[in-house]
Design an enzyme around this catalytic site. Structure first.
Site, PDB file in Angstrom:
ATOM      1  N   GLU A  96       0.851  -1.202   0.000  1.00  0.00           N
ATOM      2  CA  GLU A  96       0.000   0.000   0.000  1.00  0.00           C
ATOM      3  C   GLU A  96       0.881   1.244   0.000  1.00  0.00           C
ATOM      4  O   GLU A  96       2.035   1.211   0.437  1.00  0.00           O
ATOM      5  CB  GLU A  96      -0.925  -0.067   1.229  1.00  0.00           C
ATOM      6  CG  GLU A  96      -1.777   1.141   1.519  1.00  0.00           C
ATOM      7  CD  GLU A  96      -2.742   1.552   0.412  1.00  0.00           C
ATOM      8  OE1 GLU A  96      -2.303   1.692  -0.742  1.00  0.00           O
ATOM      9  OE2 GLU A  96      -3.921   1.785   0.724  1.00  0.00           O
ATOM     10  N   ASP A  97       0.348   2.330  -0.488  1.00  0.00           N
ATOM     11  CA  ASP A  97       1.148   3.550  -0.546  1.00  0.00           C
ATOM     12  C   ASP A  97       1.354   4.174   0.837  1.00  0.00           C
ATOM     13  O   ASP A  97       2.456   4.547   1.194  1.00  0.00           O
ATOM     14  CB  ASP A  97       0.555   4.571  -1.543  1.00  0.00           C
ATOM     15  CG  ASP A  97      -0.910   4.914  -1.305  1.00  0.00           C
ATOM     16  OD1 ASP A  97      -1.507   4.427  -0.306  1.00  0.00           O
ATOM     17  OD2 ASP A  97      -1.466   5.665  -2.122  1.00  0.00           O
ATOM     18  N   ASP A 100      -2.462   6.349   6.781  1.00  0.00           N
ATOM     19  CA  ASP A 100      -2.680   7.691   7.310  1.00  0.00           C
ATOM     20  C   ASP A 100      -3.527   7.542   8.576  1.00  0.00           C
ATOM     21  O   ASP A 100      -2.994   7.241   9.639  1.00  0.00           O
ATOM     22  CB  ASP A 100      -3.361   8.506   6.201  1.00  0.00           C
ATOM     23  CG  ASP A 100      -3.575   9.967   6.542  1.00  0.00           C
ATOM     24  OD1 ASP A 100      -2.802  10.522   7.322  1.00  0.00           O
ATOM     25  OD2 ASP A 100      -4.540  10.566   6.013  1.00  0.00           O
ATOM     26  N   LYS A 128       2.289   7.594   8.116  1.00  0.00           N
ATOM     27  CA  LYS A 128       2.041   8.921   8.690  1.00  0.00           C
ATOM     28  C   LYS A 128       1.436   8.721  10.088  1.00  0.00           C
ATOM     29  O   LYS A 128       0.257   8.962  10.330  1.00  0.00           O
ATOM     30  CB  LYS A 128       1.070   9.703   7.785  1.00  0.00           C
ATOM     31  CG  LYS A 128       1.318  11.194   7.719  1.00  0.00           C
ATOM     32  CD  LYS A 128       0.176  11.900   6.998  1.00  0.00           C
ATOM     33  CE  LYS A 128       0.428  12.112   5.536  1.00  0.00           C
ATOM     34  NZ  LYS A 128      -0.663  12.885   4.877  1.00  0.00           N
ATOM     35  N   PHE A 149       0.924  16.630   3.570  1.00  0.00           N
ATOM     36  CA  PHE A 149       0.365  15.976   2.407  1.00  0.00           C
ATOM     37  C   PHE A 149       1.456  15.788   1.360  1.00  0.00           C
ATOM     38  O   PHE A 149       2.095  16.748   0.944  1.00  0.00           O
ATOM     39  CB  PHE A 149      -0.798  16.762   1.823  1.00  0.00           C
ATOM     40  CG  PHE A 149      -1.585  15.940   0.841  1.00  0.00           C
ATOM     41  CD1 PHE A 149      -2.536  15.028   1.298  1.00  0.00           C
ATOM     42  CD2 PHE A 149      -1.350  16.030  -0.521  1.00  0.00           C
ATOM     43  CE1 PHE A 149      -3.245  14.229   0.410  1.00  0.00           C
ATOM     44  CE2 PHE A 149      -2.055  15.235  -1.417  1.00  0.00           C
ATOM     45  CZ  PHE A 149      -3.006  14.334  -0.944  1.00  0.00           C
ATOM     46  N   ASP A 156      -0.894  11.104  -5.227  1.00  0.00           N
ATOM     47  CA  ASP A 156      -1.504  12.139  -6.064  1.00  0.00           C
ATOM     48  C   ASP A 156      -2.226  13.184  -5.233  1.00  0.00           C
ATOM     49  O   ASP A 156      -2.539  12.976  -4.068  1.00  0.00           O
ATOM     50  CB  ASP A 156      -2.520  11.511  -7.024  1.00  0.00           C
ATOM     51  CG  ASP A 156      -3.780  11.056  -6.295  1.00  0.00           C
ATOM     52  OD1 ASP A 156      -3.649  10.298  -5.307  1.00  0.00           O
ATOM     53  OD2 ASP A 156      -4.880  11.466  -6.686  1.00  0.00           O
ATOM     54  N   ARG A 162       1.328  11.945  -9.751  1.00  0.00           N
ATOM     55  CA  ARG A 162       1.672  10.553  -9.435  1.00  0.00           C
ATOM     56  C   ARG A 162       3.021  10.118  -9.991  1.00  0.00           C
ATOM     57  O   ARG A 162       3.728   9.314  -9.397  1.00  0.00           O
ATOM     58  CB  ARG A 162       0.621   9.596 -10.009  1.00  0.00           C
ATOM     59  CG  ARG A 162      -0.627   9.467  -9.188  1.00  0.00           C
ATOM     60  CD  ARG A 162      -1.369   8.212  -9.622  1.00  0.00           C
ATOM     61  NE  ARG A 162      -2.785   8.274  -9.340  1.00  0.00           N
ATOM     62  CZ  ARG A 162      -3.327   7.999  -8.156  1.00  0.00           C
ATOM     63  NH1 ARG A 162      -2.558   7.653  -7.139  1.00  0.00           N
ATOM     64  NH2 ARG A 162      -4.624   8.074  -7.980  1.00  0.00           N
TER      65      ARG A 162
HETATM   66  P1  IMP Z   1      -6.226   6.301   5.502  1.00  0.00           P
HETATM   67  O1  IMP Z   1      -6.585   7.595   6.170  1.00  0.00           O
HETATM   68  O2  IMP Z   1      -5.148   5.571   6.240  1.00  0.00           O
HETATM   69  O3  IMP Z   1      -7.448   5.461   5.281  1.00  0.00           O
HETATM   70  O4  IMP Z   1      -5.649   6.663   4.075  1.00  0.00           O
HETATM   71  C1  IMP Z   1      -6.539   6.892   3.044  1.00  0.00           C
HETATM   72  C2  IMP Z   1      -5.890   7.237   1.750  1.00  0.00           C
HETATM   73  O5  IMP Z   1      -5.644   8.631   1.756  1.00  0.00           O
HETATM   74  C3  IMP Z   1      -4.551   6.617   1.410  1.00  0.00           C
HETATM   75  O6  IMP Z   1      -4.606   5.325   0.880  1.00  0.00           O
HETATM   76  C4  IMP Z   1      -4.071   7.586   0.357  1.00  0.00           C
HETATM   77  O7  IMP Z   1      -4.621   7.250  -0.897  1.00  0.00           O
HETATM   78  C5  IMP Z   1      -4.648   8.904   0.840  1.00  0.00           C
HETATM   79  N1  IMP Z   1      -3.621   9.743   1.484  1.00  0.00           N
HETATM   80  C6  IMP Z   1      -3.386   9.919   2.794  1.00  0.00           C
HETATM   81  N2  IMP Z   1      -2.369  10.786   3.010  1.00  0.00           N
HETATM   82  C7  IMP Z   1      -1.943  11.130   1.770  1.00  0.00           C
HETATM   83  C8  IMP Z   1      -0.896  12.001   1.291  1.00  0.00           C
HETATM   84  O8  IMP Z   1      -0.128  12.631   2.042  1.00  0.00           O
HETATM   85  N3  IMP Z   1      -0.778  12.106  -0.060  1.00  0.00           N
HETATM   86  C9  IMP Z   1      -1.574  11.430  -0.935  1.00  0.00           C
HETATM   87  N4  IMP Z   1      -2.555  10.616  -0.533  1.00  0.00           N
HETATM   88  C10 IMP Z   1      -2.736  10.475   0.794  1.00  0.00           C
HETATM   89 MG    MG Z   2      -4.568   4.464  -1.265  1.00  0.00          MG
END
Ligand code: IMP
Ligand code: MG
Length: 173
Positions: A96-97, A100, A128, A149, A156, A162
């Site tokens: 996964e990227d 967050d 993060k 961010f 993206d 990207r």
């Molecule tokens: P979650 O809050 O852990 O569910 O993350 C949700 C999604 O938010 C991630 O999979 C990313 O696609 C996007 N995301 C969170 N932080 C960033 C960032 O700093 N840059 C780009 N996408 C982000």
């Molecule tokens: Mg994602």
């Protein structure tokens, strides 16, 4: 680009991925990994990481989205495209990227349980931590990143940036 501050250069990313790839090869020695790439952001990471690995790998793809505006995720996660083949009894490595808030990964883990894989591990490009709301058991992290961010190397902002070969923070102004 003037609104971007580079956090991790292309070279730095490649060096770190080399280390991660070696570690994964060591940990999965003799096994076949099912790499589950989470679209779309993680595709870049998954490709660059696994090209550096020697372990036998099969690929699966899944697409989930957390709706929200460009720079923060919202409360609901939905499945857009499910996995294609059975992962029953397989050793799955989720690639996964970013984690967050942890909401997406929590959803994904819960979703995958029904398919009865032998094991599930999590490998992320960026963690993060400061933003975490849902605890997630991450096994491999390329970079612990600050609460900013980021864009590039798959990340993206509204589908832009990207394909930058580095990871940069968007400057707030
Ligand atoms: P979650 O809050 O852990 O569910 O993350 C949700 C999604 O938010 C991630 O999979 C990313 O696609 C996007 N995301 C969170 N932080 C960033 C960032 O700093 N840059 C780009 N996408 C982000
Ligand atoms: Mg994602």
């Amino acid at each position: 680009m003037e609104n971007l501050e580079i956090l991790y250069s292309s070279q730095k990313i490649q060096e770190r991925l080399e280390q991660l790839a070696n570690q994964l090869d060591e940990d999965y020695k003799g096994k076949t990994i099912t790499v589950l790439c989470v679209m779309r952001g993680a595709c870049f990471f998954a490709v660059e990481l696994t090209l550096k690995m020697k372990t036998d790998i099969r690929y699966e793809f899944i697409e989930i989205s957390s709706y929200g505006n460009n720079t923060s995720s919202s409360g609901s996660v939905t499945l857009r495209t499910n996995i294609r083949d059975s992962i029953k009894g397989k050793d799955v490595l989720i690639v996964e990227d970013i984690v967050d808030t942890g909401r997406s990964m929590t959803y994904l883990l819960e979703h995958l349980k029904q398919y009865e894989p032998n094991s599930i591990k999590i490998c992320v490009l960026a963690d993060k931590k400061e933003r975490r709301e849902f605890e997630v058991p991450i096994d491999y992290v390329a970079f612990d990143i600050p609460n900013r961010f980021v864009v590039g190397f798959g990340f993206d902002a509204g589908e832009k940036y990207r394909n930058l070969p580095y990871i940069a923070a968007l400057k707030e102004d």
